[in-house]
Motif scaffolding. Structure first.
Motif, PDB file in Angstrom:
ATOM      1  N   PHE A  73       0.804  -1.220   0.000  1.00  0.00           N
ATOM      2  CA  PHE A  73       0.000   0.000   0.000  1.00  0.00           C
ATOM      3  C   PHE A  73       0.844   1.280   0.000  1.00  0.00           C
ATOM      4  O   PHE A  73       0.309   2.372  -0.136  1.00  0.00           O
ATOM      5  CB  PHE A  73      -0.944   0.020   1.206  1.00  0.00           C
ATOM      6  CG  PHE A  73      -0.241  -0.231   2.520  1.00  0.00           C
ATOM      7  CD1 PHE A  73       0.375   0.802   3.214  1.00  0.00           C
ATOM      8  CD2 PHE A  73      -0.189  -1.512   3.054  1.00  0.00           C
ATOM      9  CE1 PHE A  73       1.028   0.562   4.412  1.00  0.00           C
ATOM     10  CE2 PHE A  73       0.455  -1.758   4.258  1.00  0.00           C
ATOM     11  CZ  PHE A  73       1.065  -0.709   4.941  1.00  0.00           C
ATOM     12  N   GLY A  74       2.157   1.165   0.186  1.00  0.00           N
ATOM     13  CA  GLY A  74       3.005   2.350   0.183  1.00  0.00           C
ATOM     14  C   GLY A  74       4.337   2.123   0.855  1.00  0.00           C
ATOM     15  O   GLY A  74       4.678   1.004   1.242  1.00  0.00           O
ATOM     16  N   ALA A  75       5.087   3.213   0.995  1.00  0.00           N
ATOM     17  CA  ALA A  75       6.428   3.161   1.591  1.00  0.00           C
ATOM     18  C   ALA A  75       6.428   3.938   2.899  1.00  0.00           C
ATOM     19  O   ALA A  75       5.765   4.967   3.020  1.00  0.00           O
ATOM     20  CB  ALA A  75       7.446   3.769   0.633  1.00  0.00           C
ATOM     21  N   PHE A  76       7.182   3.450   3.868  1.00  0.00           N
ATOM     22  CA  PHE A  76       7.378   4.191   5.106  1.00  0.00           C
ATOM     23  C   PHE A  76       8.678   4.971   4.992  1.00  0.00           C
ATOM     24  O   PHE A  76       9.705   4.425   4.587  1.00  0.00           O
ATOM     25  CB  PHE A  76       7.385   3.260   6.317  1.00  0.00           C
ATOM     26  CG  PHE A  76       6.011   2.768   6.663  1.00  0.00           C
ATOM     27  CD1 PHE A  76       5.166   3.535   7.447  1.00  0.00           C
ATOM     28  CD2 PHE A  76       5.549   1.552   6.172  1.00  0.00           C
ATOM     29  CE1 PHE A  76       3.886   3.099   7.753  1.00  0.00           C
ATOM     30  CE2 PHE A  76       4.275   1.103   6.474  1.00  0.00           C
ATOM     31  CZ  PHE A  76       3.439   1.881   7.263  1.00  0.00           C
ATOM     32  N   VAL A  77       8.596   6.261   5.314  1.00  0.00           N
ATOM     33  CA  VAL A  77       9.723   7.177   5.188  1.00  0.00           C
ATOM     34  C   VAL A  77      10.083   7.698   6.576  1.00  0.00           C
ATOM     35  O   VAL A  77       9.211   8.144   7.320  1.00  0.00           O
ATOM     36  CB  VAL A  77       9.361   8.359   4.252  1.00  0.00           C
ATOM     37  CG1 VAL A  77      10.489   9.380   4.213  1.00  0.00           C
ATOM     38  CG2 VAL A  77       9.035   7.843   2.849  1.00  0.00           C
ATOM     39  N   PHE A  83      10.862  10.697  13.383  1.00  0.00           N
ATOM     40  CA  PHE A  83       9.522  10.305  12.952  1.00  0.00           C
ATOM     41  C   PHE A  83       9.557   9.382  11.754  1.00  0.00           C
ATOM     42  O   PHE A  83      10.509   9.367  10.984  1.00  0.00           O
ATOM     43  CB  PHE A  83       8.708  11.552  12.568  1.00  0.00           C
ATOM     44  CG  PHE A  83       8.414  12.463  13.708  1.00  0.00           C
ATOM     45  CD1 PHE A  83       7.311  12.253  14.517  1.00  0.00           C
ATOM     46  CD2 PHE A  83       9.229  13.550  13.975  1.00  0.00           C
ATOM     47  CE1 PHE A  83       7.029  13.100  15.573  1.00  0.00           C
ATOM     48  CE2 PHE A  83       8.955  14.405  15.027  1.00  0.00           C
ATOM     49  CZ  PHE A  83       7.853  14.181  15.826  1.00  0.00           C
ATOM     50  N   GLU A  84       8.472   8.635  11.598  1.00  0.00           N
ATOM     51  CA  GLU A  84       8.267   7.784  10.436  1.00  0.00           C
ATOM     52  C   GLU A  84       6.849   8.024   9.959  1.00  0.00           C
ATOM     53  O   GLU A  84       5.922   8.133  10.763  1.00  0.00           O
ATOM     54  CB  GLU A  84       8.451   6.320  10.844  1.00  0.00           C
ATOM     55  CG  GLU A  84       8.673   5.390   9.699  1.00  0.00           C
ATOM     56  CD  GLU A  84       9.045   3.991  10.176  1.00  0.00           C
ATOM     57  OE1 GLU A  84       8.224   3.092   9.965  1.00  0.00           O
ATOM     58  OE2 GLU A  84      10.132   3.835  10.761  1.00  0.00           O
ATOM     59  N   GLY A  85       6.672   8.137   8.641  1.00  0.00           N
ATOM     60  CA  GLY A  85       5.344   8.368   8.092  1.00  0.00           C
ATOM     61  C   GLY A  85       5.117   7.548   6.847  1.00  0.00           C
ATOM     62  O   GLY A  85       6.040   6.941   6.301  1.00  0.00           O
ATOM     63  N   LEU A  86       3.869   7.547   6.373  1.00  0.00           N
ATOM     64  CA  LEU A  86       3.475   6.749   5.222  1.00  0.00           C
ATOM     65  C   LEU A  86       3.410   7.591   3.961  1.00  0.00           C
ATOM     66  O   LEU A  86       2.739   8.629   3.929  1.00  0.00           O
ATOM     67  CB  LEU A  86       2.106   6.104   5.466  1.00  0.00           C
ATOM     68  CG  LEU A  86       1.513   5.334   4.291  1.00  0.00           C
ATOM     69  CD1 LEU A  86       2.370   4.126   3.920  1.00  0.00           C
ATOM     70  CD2 LEU A  86       0.083   4.908   4.593  1.00  0.00           C
ATOM     71  N   LEU A  87       4.072   7.124   2.933  1.00  0.00           N
ATOM     72  CA  LEU A  87       3.954   7.655   1.583  1.00  0.00           C
ATOM     73  C   LEU A  87       3.085   6.651   0.835  1.00  0.00           C
ATOM     74  O   LEU A  87       3.563   5.600   0.407  1.00  0.00           O
ATOM     75  CB  LEU A  87       5.339   7.795   0.938  1.00  0.00           C
ATOM     76  CG  LEU A  87       5.374   8.230  -0.522  1.00  0.00           C
ATOM     77  CD1 LEU A  87       4.769   9.625  -0.695  1.00  0.00           C
ATOM     78  CD2 LEU A  87       6.808   8.201  -1.041  1.00  0.00           C
ATOM     79  N   HIS A  88       1.769   6.950   0.752  1.00  0.00           N
ATOM     80  CA  HIS A  88       0.833   6.010   0.125  1.00  0.00           C
ATOM     81  C   HIS A  88       1.213   5.814  -1.332  1.00  0.00           C
ATOM     82  O   HIS A  88       1.712   6.738  -1.991  1.00  0.00           O
ATOM     83  CB  HIS A  88      -0.604   6.543   0.255  1.00  0.00           C
ATOM     84  CG  HIS A  88      -1.628   5.541  -0.112  1.00  0.00           C
ATOM     85  ND1 HIS A  88      -2.105   5.413  -1.397  1.00  0.00           N
ATOM     86  CD2 HIS A  88      -2.252   4.599   0.632  1.00  0.00           C
ATOM     87  CE1 HIS A  88      -2.992   4.434  -1.430  1.00  0.00           C
ATOM     88  NE2 HIS A  88      -3.107   3.919  -0.202  1.00  0.00           N
ATOM     89  N   ILE A  89       0.946   4.635  -1.861  1.00  0.00           N
ATOM     90  CA  ILE A  89       1.301   4.302  -3.247  1.00  0.00           C
ATOM     91  C   ILE A  89       0.719   5.311  -4.232  1.00  0.00           C
ATOM     92  O   ILE A  89       1.337   5.631  -5.239  1.00  0.00           O
ATOM     93  CB  ILE A  89       0.891   2.845  -3.581  1.00  0.00           C
ATOM     94  CG1 ILE A  89       1.494   2.413  -4.914  1.00  0.00           C
ATOM     95  CG2 ILE A  89      -0.630   2.692  -3.557  1.00  0.00           C
ATOM     96  CD1 ILE A  89       1.352   0.926  -5.195  1.00  0.00           C
TER      97      ILE A  89
END
Length: 195
Positions: free
Chosen positions: A108-112, A117-123
């Motif tokens: 569903f995406g990449a974690f950056v 902090f870590e967040g989601l870069l959705h596909i």
């Protein structure tokens, strides 16, 4: 990259445990404040309105000073001491542009990861191209552009969702986009600049 690292001065109530009261009191106040606040999210409250304006992450306590006399609560052997401190903090904000590193690829995406902090870069926010997911090699591949995004890649992203609801960095919810001019994998941006 705009990073909201800044120095702040704030107040905190530190509980100095009984076993630390025989030591240098100022040193005990400093140690307890560092242990209690470093690596934690702290509310940013507007002093005039009392409104919570967000949270900052305490990176490092620079100095501490006990304010007034400490208080003792019946049944508790510790001393509750008001402390004025200065600290280096990171204050993430909506629409801020940050550089980070891809640390995980999911369907569903990449974690950056950026700062602590870590967040989601959705596909859907990676690129303007149809994307194939290659979980075996932990990467995304653009069907037409053949651009790929994989674990370890450095990226420039914009914060588009930010929920720092608790005092824990791990419970933070952050969403990113790379689908704007000037954002993307740093390697892509370098090639665009050379063209």
């Amino acid at each position: 990259m705009i990073c909201m690292y800044m120095m702040v001065e704030d107040k905190y109530i530190a509980r100095i445990p009984p076993d630390m009261l025989g030591e240098d009191y100022d040193k005990a106040v400093e140690e307890v404040t560092k242990r209690s606040l470093e690596g934690k999210l702290v509310d940013v409250v507007n002093e005039k309105t009392g409104v919570n304006e967000g949270k900052y992450l305490v990176i490092s306590i620079i100095s501490t000073k006990a304010v007034g006399e400490g208080s003792i609560v019946h049944g508790d052997g510790g001393v509750y001491q008001e402390v004025k401190y200065s600290a280096l903090v990171f204050y993430p904000e909506m629409q801020e542009i940050v550089d980070g590193e891809v640390v995980s690829v999911q369907k569903f995406g990449a974690f950056v990861k950026f700062s602590s902090f870590e967040g989601l870069l959705h596909i859907s926010q990676i690129m303007d191209d149809r994307i194939d997911v290659d979980l075996e090699n932990k990467r995304f591949i653009g069907k037409d552009t053949k651009r790929d995004l994989k674990v370890g890649d450095k990226v420039r992203v914009r914060i588009v969702a930010l929920n720092l609801a608790s005092s824990s960095v791990e419970d933070s919810k952050i969403g990113f986009t790379m689908k704007q001019v000037g954002l993307g994998k740093l390697e892509w941006l370098e090639k665009e600049a050379q063209a």
